[in-house]
Design a protein around this motif. Structure first.
Motif, PDB file in Angstrom:
ATOM      1  N   GLY A 261      -7.271   2.100   7.957  1.00  0.00           N
ATOM      2  CA  GLY A 261      -6.467   1.478   6.906  1.00  0.00           C
ATOM      3  C   GLY A 261      -5.091   2.116   6.847  1.00  0.00           C
ATOM      4  N   ALA A 262      -4.051   1.291   6.883  1.00  0.00           N
ATOM      5  CA  ALA A 262      -2.679   1.808   6.933  1.00  0.00           C
ATOM      6  C   ALA A 262      -2.348   2.669   5.717  1.00  0.00           C
ATOM      7  CB  ALA A 262      -1.687   0.652   7.046  1.00  0.00           C
ATOM      8  N   THR A 263      -2.713   2.202   4.532  1.00  0.00           N
ATOM      9  CA  THR A 263      -2.421   2.970   3.314  1.00  0.00           C
ATOM     10  C   THR A 263      -3.218   4.260   3.280  1.00  0.00           C
ATOM     11  OG1 THR A 263      -1.904   0.954   2.079  1.00  0.00           O
ATOM     12  CG2 THR A 263      -2.445   2.922   0.789  1.00  0.00           C
ATOM     13  N   GLU A 264      -4.489   4.182   3.658  1.00  0.00           N
ATOM     14  CA  GLU A 264      -5.348   5.371   3.639  1.00  0.00           C
ATOM     15  C   GLU A 264      -4.840   6.434   4.615  1.00  0.00           C
ATOM     16  OE1 GLU A 264      -6.333   2.288   3.736  1.00  0.00           O
ATOM     17  OE2 GLU A 264      -7.711   1.994   2.039  1.00  0.00           O
ATOM     18  N   ARG A 265      -4.432   6.005   5.808  1.00  0.00           N
ATOM     19  CA  ARG A 265      -3.911   6.961   6.798  1.00  0.00           C
ATOM     20  C   ARG A 265      -2.586   7.554   6.315  1.00  0.00           C
ATOM     21  NH1 ARG A 265      -6.469   6.678  11.855  1.00  0.00           N
ATOM     22  NH2 ARG A 265      -4.598   7.109  13.100  1.00  0.00           N
ATOM     23  N   ARG A 266      -1.792   6.752   5.658  1.00  0.00           N
ATOM     24  CA  ARG A 266      -0.520   7.252   5.137  1.00  0.00           C
ATOM     25  C   ARG A 266      -0.742   8.296   4.046  1.00  0.00           C
ATOM     26  NH1 ARG A 266       2.909   3.817   1.806  1.00  0.00           N
ATOM     27  NH2 ARG A 266       4.948   4.796   1.546  1.00  0.00           N
ATOM     28  N   ILE A 267      -1.707   8.048   3.164  1.00  0.00           N
ATOM     29  CA  ILE A 267      -2.026   9.028   2.122  1.00  0.00           C
ATOM     30  C   ILE A 267      -2.491  10.338   2.754  1.00  0.00           C
ATOM     31  CG2 ILE A 267      -3.615   9.580   0.233  1.00  0.00           C
ATOM     32  CD1 ILE A 267      -3.565   6.566  -0.475  1.00  0.00           C
ATOM     33  N   CYS A 268      -3.360  10.236   3.759  1.00  0.00           N
ATOM     34  CA  CYS A 268      -3.826  11.449   4.445  1.00  0.00           C
ATOM     35  C   CYS A 268      -2.655  12.199   5.086  1.00  0.00           C
ATOM     36  CB  CYS A 268      -4.869  11.093   5.511  1.00  0.00           C
ATOM     37  SG  CYS A 268      -6.489  10.698   4.848  1.00  0.00           S
ATOM     38  N   PHE A 334      -7.227 -16.038  -5.717  1.00  0.00           N
ATOM     39  CA  PHE A 334      -6.009 -16.157  -6.509  1.00  0.00           C
ATOM     40  C   PHE A 334      -5.955 -15.166  -7.678  1.00  0.00           C
ATOM     41  CE2 PHE A 334      -6.308 -20.418  -4.505  1.00  0.00           C
ATOM     42  CZ  PHE A 334      -5.152 -20.322  -3.745  1.00  0.00           C
ATOM     43  N   ALA A 335      -6.988 -14.337  -7.812  1.00  0.00           N
ATOM     44  CA  ALA A 335      -6.945 -13.247  -8.794  1.00  0.00           C
ATOM     45  C   ALA A 335      -6.815 -11.914  -8.078  1.00  0.00           C
ATOM     46  CB  ALA A 335      -8.193 -13.268  -9.670  1.00  0.00           C
ATOM     47  N   GLY A 336      -6.508 -11.954  -6.772  1.00  0.00           N
ATOM     48  CA  GLY A 336      -6.457 -10.738  -5.969  1.00  0.00           C
ATOM     49  C   GLY A 336      -5.438  -9.737  -6.478  1.00  0.00           C
ATOM     50  N   LYS A 337      -5.732  -8.473  -6.257  1.00  0.00           N
ATOM     51  CA  LYS A 337      -4.835  -7.395  -6.680  1.00  0.00           C
ATOM     52  C   LYS A 337      -3.832  -7.112  -5.575  1.00  0.00           C
ATOM     53  CE  LYS A 337      -4.987  -2.674  -8.521  1.00  0.00           C
ATOM     54  NZ  LYS A 337      -5.858  -1.552  -8.882  1.00  0.00           N
ATOM     55  N   PRO A 338      -2.544  -7.139  -5.868  1.00  0.00           N
ATOM     56  CA  PRO A 338      -1.551  -6.865  -4.819  1.00  0.00           C
ATOM     57  C   PRO A 338      -1.623  -5.421  -4.359  1.00  0.00           C
ATOM     58  CG  PRO A 338      -0.494  -6.996  -6.973  1.00  0.00           C
ATOM     59  CD  PRO A 338      -1.918  -7.413  -7.170  1.00  0.00           C
ATOM     60  N   ASP A 339      -1.268  -5.186  -3.093  1.00  0.00           N
ATOM     61  CA  ASP A 339      -1.234  -3.824  -2.568  1.00  0.00           C
ATOM     62  C   ASP A 339      -0.175  -3.011  -3.307  1.00  0.00           C
ATOM     63  OD1 ASP A 339      -3.199  -4.349  -0.708  1.00  0.00           O
ATOM     64  OD2 ASP A 339      -1.774  -4.924   0.865  1.00  0.00           O
ATOM     65  N   GLN A 340      -0.520  -1.753  -3.563  1.00  0.00           N
ATOM     66  CA  GLN A 340       0.401  -0.864  -4.262  1.00  0.00           C
ATOM     67  C   GLN A 340       0.809   0.281  -3.346  1.00  0.00           C
ATOM     68  OE1 GLN A 340      -2.073   0.113  -7.712  1.00  0.00           O
ATOM     69  NE2 GLN A 340      -0.765  -1.171  -8.989  1.00  0.00           N
ATOM     70  N   ASP A 341       2.058   0.700  -3.464  1.00  0.00           N
ATOM     71  CA  ASP A 341       2.535   1.870  -2.734  1.00  0.00           C
ATOM     72  C   ASP A 341       2.191   3.106  -3.543  1.00  0.00           C
ATOM     73  OD1 ASP A 341       3.826   3.865  -1.371  1.00  0.00           O
ATOM     74  OD2 ASP A 341       5.843   3.072  -1.650  1.00  0.00           O
ATOM     75  N   PRO A 342       1.268   3.951  -3.051  1.00  0.00           N
ATOM     76  CA  PRO A 342       0.880   5.130  -3.844  1.00  0.00           C
ATOM     77  C   PRO A 342       2.029   6.104  -4.068  1.00  0.00           C
ATOM     78  CG  PRO A 342      -0.027   5.242  -1.611  1.00  0.00           C
ATOM     79  CD  PRO A 342       0.559   3.877  -1.770  1.00  0.00           C
ATOM     80  N   PHE A 343       3.080   6.001  -3.263  1.00  0.00           N
ATOM     81  CA  PHE A 343       4.218   6.920  -3.383  1.00  0.00           C
ATOM     82  C   PHE A 343       5.421   6.265  -4.058  1.00  0.00           C
ATOM     83  CE2 PHE A 343       1.886   7.807   0.627  1.00  0.00           C
ATOM     84  CZ  PHE A 343       1.196   8.916   0.156  1.00  0.00           C
ATOM     85  N   GLU A 344       5.239   5.011  -4.505  1.00  0.00           N
ATOM     86  CA  GLU A 344       6.240   4.294  -5.296  1.00  0.00           C
ATOM     87  C   GLU A 344       7.624   4.346  -4.647  1.00  0.00           C
ATOM     88  OE1 GLU A 344       5.839   6.131  -9.110  1.00  0.00           O
ATOM     89  OE2 GLU A 344       3.953   5.105  -9.539  1.00  0.00           O
ATOM     90  N   GLY A 345       7.645   4.155  -3.321  1.00  0.00           N
ATOM     91  CA  GLY A 345       8.908   4.087  -2.600  1.00  0.00           C
ATOM     92  C   GLY A 345       9.509   5.423  -2.221  1.00  0.00           C
ATOM     93  N   ALA A 346       8.870   6.523  -2.627  1.00  0.00           N
ATOM     94  CA  ALA A 346       9.447   7.853  -2.375  1.00  0.00           C
ATOM     95  C   ALA A 346       9.336   8.274  -0.911  1.00  0.00           C
ATOM     96  CB  ALA A 346       8.768   8.896  -3.262  1.00  0.00           C
ATOM     97  N   ILE A 347       8.347   7.724  -0.192  1.00  0.00           N
ATOM     98  CA  ILE A 347       8.141   8.129   1.201  1.00  0.00           C
ATOM     99  C   ILE A 347       7.987   6.879   2.065  1.00  0.00           C
ATOM    100  CG2 ILE A 347       6.741   9.516   2.793  1.00  0.00           C
ATOM    101  CD1 ILE A 347       5.818  11.150   0.419  1.00  0.00           C
ATOM    102  N   PRO A 348       9.092   6.253   2.459  1.00  0.00           N
ATOM    103  CA  PRO A 348       8.985   5.043   3.285  1.00  0.00           C
ATOM    104  C   PRO A 348       8.461   5.327   4.684  1.00  0.00           C
ATOM    105  CG  PRO A 348      11.290   5.676   2.979  1.00  0.00           C
ATOM    106  CD  PRO A 348      10.494   6.549   2.079  1.00  0.00           C
ATOM    107  N   ASP A 349       8.700   6.523   5.219  1.00  0.00           N
ATOM    108  CA  ASP A 349       8.278   6.861   6.580  1.00  0.00           C
ATOM    109  C   ASP A 349       7.713   8.280   6.581  1.00  0.00           C
ATOM    110  OD1 ASP A 349       8.136   7.674   9.296  1.00  0.00           O
ATOM    111  OD2 ASP A 349       9.711   6.255   9.845  1.00  0.00           O
ATOM    112  N   ALA A 350       6.406   8.406   6.806  1.00  0.00           N
ATOM    113  CA  ALA A 350       5.757   9.719   6.738  1.00  0.00           C
ATOM    114  C   ALA A 350       6.222  10.651   7.858  1.00  0.00           C
ATOM    115  CB  ALA A 350       4.240   9.559   6.777  1.00  0.00           C
TER     116      ALA A 350
END
Length: 397
Positions: A261-268, A334-350
């Motif tokens: 998962g892209a988000t999960e790997r980014r968090i790690c 149509f009730a799906g939850k949008p993806d969230q950036d856990p870093f709120e834009g602070a880290i665009p490129d790890a």
């Protein structure tokens, strides 16, 4: 009903003028079918149509959310009171959609519902769990201070403990706890941190799975980012002296390549960067022996494919006992939850973040970072790291 859903989906904003006439009719249909929910496809499209009405209307007019709540709360309340099992997961998903769209404090009508969401019988039905977790996440994200009140937070932690104990639902437990770490004030959660980690390590010891280890690594990394690597180390070592060394060696270094998962790997990645560059214990303290290996594992996380190997004893994991009839979970598109950036834009490129943090560390410890890299990093990894530094436009002191 499928035709209504498809028409609204095609029309999008053009359907907004018709919604005030559509919703009362859908509400009437909902009250009728709730008495005998015998047509699952029709019912699913009914709830999709409601979700779509909310989404397209509130996108154009955010203040319209109140009118949807006024129309839908009475039938939803009846469905919950009558325990219409087939509809309850749908109700929770639409309530989540509504609550997520709110600005400011959580309305009292939602807070009145909150204690009932923690009732054990609701969590005994597998079909409820994903929708319930999402709804609780919405409460945490929109009203962290209200949820953090002592009588409410302890119930939430009880739910977390139940979910983590389950091989089927442990990922939902991690979703819930991640929201707690991200949104609830540290002073409200600190008293519970050691107990939370004890629960996590007990499950790791009793029934370790690849899925669980992935979730654990993502959670540890999120704690390192939100609370600092020193806090993560302190809590782990408070359970057992020098236990964090085992976390580094047996979890991060050995297993992080299996995280998907892209988000999960980014968090790690970001969590590992915090450990590498902002923790004295890891850079030149009692865990310094692991620093080059941890950096090697991080570069592997960036550059190597996901390790999809499965342990022999996990090919035939036992299905947990779920006696009796159980309603399946049907997710509303149509009730799906949008993806969230856990870093709120602070880290665009790890990768760039790693380069910047290493440069900052090397400025504080001249010569040491470059020396540890040259002596401990494999040649291919060193080449990748040099590329990150060049791209970021920084050099190591």
């Amino acid at each position: 009903m499928k035709g209504i859903m498809r028409s609204m989906s095609l029309m999008q904003e053009a359907a907004v003028p018709y919604v005030p006439r559509i919703i009362p009719r859908l509400k009437q249909i909902l009250l009728v079918v709730a008495k005998n929910p015998s047509k699952p496809h029709f019912n699913h499209y009914l709830f999709e149509s409601l979700s779509l009405s909310i989404r397209i209307t509130c996108k154009a007019s955010p203040e319209a959310i109140g009118s949807f709540e006024e129309a839908l709360f009475p039938p939803f309340q009846e469905i919950l009171q009558q325990d219409v099992q087939e509809f309850i997961p749908y109700v929770f998903q639409i309530l989540s959609l509504l609550l997520e769209k709110h600005k400011g404090n959580i309305p009292e009508a939602y807070m009145a519902l909150y204690p009932h969401l923690l009732v054990p019988v609701l969590w005994e039905r597998p079909g409820n769990i994903p929708a319930l977790v999402r709804l609780l996440q919405a409460f945490i994200e929109k009203g962290a201070d209200s949820v953090a009140a002592a009588d409410k937070l302890s119930g939430l932690l009880g739910v977390f403990q139940k979910l983590i104990a389950s091989k089927t639902n442990d990922h939902e437990g991690f979703y819930l706890m991640s929201s707690i770490i991200r949104h609830i004030r540290p002073e409200s959660i600190d008293a519970y941190l050691k107990q939370i980690f004890l629960v996590l390590f007990q499950r790791l010891t009793s029934s370790k799975t690849a899925k669980y280890i992935k979730g654990l690594l993502v959670f540890f990394s999120l704690v390192a980012w939100k609370r600092g690597g020193d806090t993560l180390i302190q809590v782990v070592d408070s359970i057992q002296s020098r236990m964090f060394g085992m976390v580094l060696e047996r979890l991060y270094i050995a297993e992080v390549q299996k995280v998907s998962g892209a988000t999960e790997r980014r968090i790690c990645a970001v969590g590992m960067i915090q450990l590498l560059t902002a923790c004295t214990a890891v850079f030149r303290g009692e865990y310094a022996q692991f620093w080059p290996q941890l950096l090697q594992a991080l570069i592997g996380l960036f550059e190597l494919p996901i390790d999809e190997t499965v342990a022999d004893d996990e090919h035939f994991i036992e299905i947990e006992d779920t006696p009796g009839y159980q309603t399946a979970y049907s997710q509303l598109v149509f009730a799906g939850k949008p993806d969230q950036d856990p870093f709120e834009g602070a880290i665009p490129d790890a990768k760039i973040y790693l380069a910047a943090q290493l440069q900052k560390l090397s400025a504080q410890q001249p010569g040491q970072v470059a020396s540890m890299i040259s002596s401990g990093l494999q040649h291919d990894a060193a080449k990748y790291l040099q590329l990150y530094l060049q791209t970021a436009g920084v050099t190591l002191a």
